[in-house]
Write an enzyme that holds these catalytic residues in place. Structure first.
Site, PDB file in Angstrom:
ATOM      1  N   ASP A 168      63.790  74.267  25.824  1.00 43.95           N
ATOM      2  CA  ASP A 168      62.865  73.149  25.759  1.00 43.95           C
ATOM      3  C   ASP A 168      61.901  73.308  26.932  1.00 43.95           C
ATOM      4  OD1 ASP A 168      61.587  70.799  25.084  1.00 43.95           O
ATOM      5  OD2 ASP A 168      63.438  69.668  24.814  1.00 43.95           O
ATOM      6  N   TRP A 169      60.784  72.607  26.881  1.00 38.51           N
ATOM      7  CA  TRP A 169      59.730  72.832  27.868  1.00 38.51           C
ATOM      8  C   TRP A 169      60.218  72.445  29.264  1.00 38.51           C
ATOM      9  CZ3 TRP A 169      58.957  75.003  23.806  1.00 38.51           C
ATOM     10  CH2 TRP A 169      57.751  75.544  23.388  1.00 38.51           C
TER      11      TRP A 169
END
Length: 819
Positions: free
Chosen positions: A227-228
């Protein structure tokens, strides 16, 4: 385009540096090209209810806004979901991207999870079936799905650091089930790890999760991405099985990864395997040869409009219809009072990374006007339901400084049309460092009336707000980490202001960045409004009393149902309950339309004759709702989540904060297998509306259930559904299994199959299902497989989890062990 057999030699032509370059993003939404080998960029875009493209969360190229996942979950229609997946893949292509960061398949563990709207259901089998169809639809268009968030991300409280404590059996039977089917049945091409830890280890560096389970047990052959900003280490993530760190520029790879190889912490074979996965994905989606110019398009297709409208209507759930008040007749409905904070505001999506800039928004008022014209409608807002003060609209200038003290001349200036900004990797024309900058922000507010106003402000950073040169709000000394900007911002600070009509006020914001804790974002938001007092409800009462029918549009919005913030309760925000009760007293012929990302308490339910749950149905919101209200579309939606009578009935609402929302960095899934309808069964708690519930404009009956065990470890089920009403409709039949005398704790029943036939009035449909032994099995952790103990089992069918119309007992004579 190279095929898989060409991937090996292509990767082997790369230098170590080139292989490493593919293992982290170049920027927020893309991977770097390798021109020497004619390898072009791979681009990704956020989903799952559309394709935002490379723009920010508040301003991007317009895109089609499809219904939120909970609305799609309410359709119980796998064919429809596949069509939605295909259409969103076409949207991804319009944004020059190759990978969709969707679907989100975390389970509705709690009714207060701020991201429930983005997930399909509380049930793993319903979620798995819908996710499989969504992925198959997307990938049939040559666009990769990225199923997320893997795993244990069922709440937004401290989500980037919290440790989800979940036993393996519960993981396998509930929270991993959609991911398993995504791999084994849909052949998903990408998986996104979650932010949280799972049983003590961050998922992005959890070898049991990413390698032992995902690759070795299930056979996954795609890309695992973070995920970012969800990758926190170098060697541990790469060795555990995380192929791709996102976004770029890299924090943990690049030179750090090269150094780890040199130090012997990561092998060259591991780097090669990770690069192989990336190149294979590039081949699958065609990005490796995609040298087209990067131009994002607003591709407003009529077919997408029609599909969104159909899906929004089909996901609408009719919860109550006393005296068959619905559907209304366009020629005889008389005057209609259109009331509520969601009546003229199109609540089409939740908040966070699922946001996009829609082509358009159709409000419920717009939809009713399109059906009837304005002449038969009256309107009253009644009350407000916003979480933050309404966003200030108007020219807003921003001057950036390459220091934190507004010193010297600004290095970049821009003009916004509203008082909000979201700054991540690319802003200010890259003339400032995201770790060391400040900004002077100026706008004006013209007070329409003399009186009290509320000014609200929150930010990811530090700021002071001045009104005509006077400090009115301090988000520096008062700044405390809250639930905005993905948990990097403070909660909104609200100050009262006494303003004069006709006077223009200068507002200046002095902003400087704050070092983020986890997600690299800075931003701010300014809102201002006049509070709507009791006179708003009185106006609604007058409108309702003067009309033949009142329709009240209440609920929440993407400010409440949003990534990065759980709900504090499930009461309707503000004075909406009082509004509904007042309108019901003024006009007993009242329809309530709810728009929320999950359940709410309904103290007025006994008094309301008709109730619709419309969720967040996408850009065609008002048209889809009007189609159901006037019977152009059947309300064939069924609840994908149990609605409790009160929040305290929910399985996560206990006396222990460790169970929910978490304590001392841990959240323990102490309820085990008994979430959703399983919990209500176990504790004999009557829900407000059970899982799978939904009424129709017609009636259905079940008959002729036959269950046979054959010699091939298969159980054949047939049942007949008859439409006993006066119009065609879609029945949603649900099939559950249960073990009658289990040797270990098992739920009272578990959904295993469902079907949604459309049946003409007076006609019957014969439905057939085939169950395998896996459908009767539990996860045997010790033997690392799935086990069925010989004994008696029940197969039950019905129209919701509390309405089982027919059951049959079968005997499975042999113990079974499977994998």
């Amino acid at each position: 385009m190279p095929h898989d057999k060409h991937v090996d030699p292509l990767v082997d032509q790369m230098s170590l540096e080139e292989q490493v370059s593919l293992l982290s993003g170049e920027d927020l939404w893309s991977l770097p090209a390798i021109p020497r080998l004619a390898i072009n960029k791979l681009r990704v875009t956020d989903g799952p209810n559309g394709a935002r493209g490379s723009g920010t969360y508040v301003d991007a190229t317009t895109a089609a806004a499809f219904p939120a996942a909970i609305s799609l979950g309410a359709t119980w229609n796998t064919d429809l979901i596949e069509q939605v997946g295909q259409a969103i893949a076409q949207e991804v292509k319009s944004k020059c991207a190759h990978v969709s960061l969707a679907p989100t398949v975390n389970i509705h563990r709690s009714v207060t999870n701020g991201r429930n709207f983005e997930c399909f259901s509380e049930d793993p089998e319903l979620t798995a079936a819908l996710a499989t169809s969504y992925i198959q639809g997307q990938q049939s268009e040559g666009v990769a799905s990225t199923i997320k968030h893997f795993a244990g991300n069922e709440s937004e409280f401290e989500r980037t650091t919290i440790n989800s404590v979940i036993d393996e059996r519960t993981l396998r039977e509930l929270y991993l089930r959609p991911f398993e089917d995504a791999v084994k049945k849909a052949g998903v091409w990408a998986v996104m790890s979650s932010y949280n830890k799972l049983n003590g280890t961050y998922t992005a560096e959890n070898q049991w999760l990413l390698t032992d389970t995902l690759r070795n047990d299930w056979g996954f052959d795609g890309v695992v991405m973070s995920d970012w900003y969800g990758s926190r280490s170098t060697a541990p993530t790469i060795n555990a099985g995380l192929d791709l760190e996102m976004p770029g520029p890299t924090r943990d790879r690049g030179d750090k990864l090269l150094a780890a190889v040199e130090a012997g912490e990561v092998s060259r074979d591991t780097i090669r395997a990770r690069a192989m996965a990336i190149v294979k994905l590039m081949c699958r989606v065609g990005s490796i040869d995609d040298d087209q110019p990067f131009v994002e398009r607003s591709d407003d297709q009529p077919s997408h409009r029609a599909l969104i409208r159909k899906a929004g209507a089909e996901g609408t759930v009719l919860l109550k219809n006393q005296h068959k008040i619905l559907p209304l007749n366009t020629t005889s409905c008389g005057t209609i009072a259109v009331i509520g904070p969601n009546a003229k505001t199109a609540q089409i999506m939740g908040g966070g990374s699922a946001q996009l800039t829609p082509h358009y928004r159709i409000s419920p008022w717009d939809g009713l006007v399109a059906k009837l014209g304005e002449q038969g409608l009256v309107y009253a807002q009644g009350c407000s339901n916003y979480r933050w003060e309404p966003l200030h609209q108007g020219k807003t200038t921003v001057a950036f400084y390459d220091n934190q003290h507004w010193a010297g001349e600004p290095v970049y200036q821009e003009i916004l049309d509203k008082a909000i900004a979201f700054w991540d990797t690319d802003f200010a024309d890259n003339k400032v460092s995201k770790f060391n900058f400040s900004a002077l922000i100026n706008t004006t507010f013209d007070a329409p009336e003399t009186g009290l106003y509320n000014l609200g402000f929150h930010c990811a950073g530090y700021a002071k707000v001045y009104l005509d040169g006077e400090l009115v709000l301090d988000a520096t000394t008062q700044w405390q980490k809250g639930r905005t900007f993905f948990e990097e911002g403070c909660d909104e600070i609200v100050v009262p202001l006494q303003l004069e009509a006709g006077k223009s006020y200068d507002i200046e914001i002095r902003f400087c960045n704050r070092q983020p804790d986890n997600i690299m974002v800075s931003g701010w938001r300014l809102g201002i409004s006049q509070p709507l007092g009791n006179e708003g409800i009185q106006q609604a009462v007058q409108a309702a009393a003067s009309a033949d029918t009142a329709i009240v549009f209440v609920g929440r919005s993407g400010e409440w149902d949003t990534e990065g913030s759980d709900l504090e309760n499930i009461s309707l925000p503000g004075s909406q309950n009082q509004l509904v009760e007042a309108v019901l007293k003024a006009n007993p012929n009242t329809i309530v339309v709810l728009q929320t990302g999950g359940p709410v308490e309904m103290p007025w339910l006994e008094s309301v004759p008709a109730l619709l749950q419309a969720w967040y149905p996408g850009q065609e919101c008002g048209n889809a709702i009007a189609d159901v209200i006037f019977g152009d579309q059947e309300p064939s939606g069924r609840l994908p989540q149990t609605f409790p009578r009160r929040w305290s009935d929910n399985p996560t609402h206990t006396n222990s904060p460790l169970n929910y929302p978490g304590q001392d960095g841990n959240v323990a899934y102490g309820e085990g297998l008994n979430i959703g309808y399983r919990h209500y069964d176990q504790h004999d708690i009557a829900p407000l509306f059970p899982f799978g519930f939904g009424l129709s404009y017609t009636n259905f009956e079940l008959s002729d259930l036959v269950v046979n065990v054959n010699g091939q470890n298969r159980v054949a089920v047939t049942v007949t559904v008859e439409n006993t009403g006066e119009r065609a409709g879609a029945a949603v039949l649900q099939l559950y299994t249960s073990e009658l005398s289990p040797t270990l704790q098992r739920p009272n029943k578990e959904l295993k199959r469902f079907a949604k036939p459309v049946i003409e009035p007076g006609e019957r449909a014969s439905l057939s299902f085939t169950l395998t032994l896996r459908d009767f099995a539990y996860c045997d952790v010790e033997s690392k497989g799935w086990r069925v103990n010989a004994g008696q089992f029940m197969v039950s069918v019905g129209f919701n989890a509390a309405q089982i119309d027919a059951s049959a007992v079968i005997t499975l004579e042999d113990d079974y062990q499977g994998y």
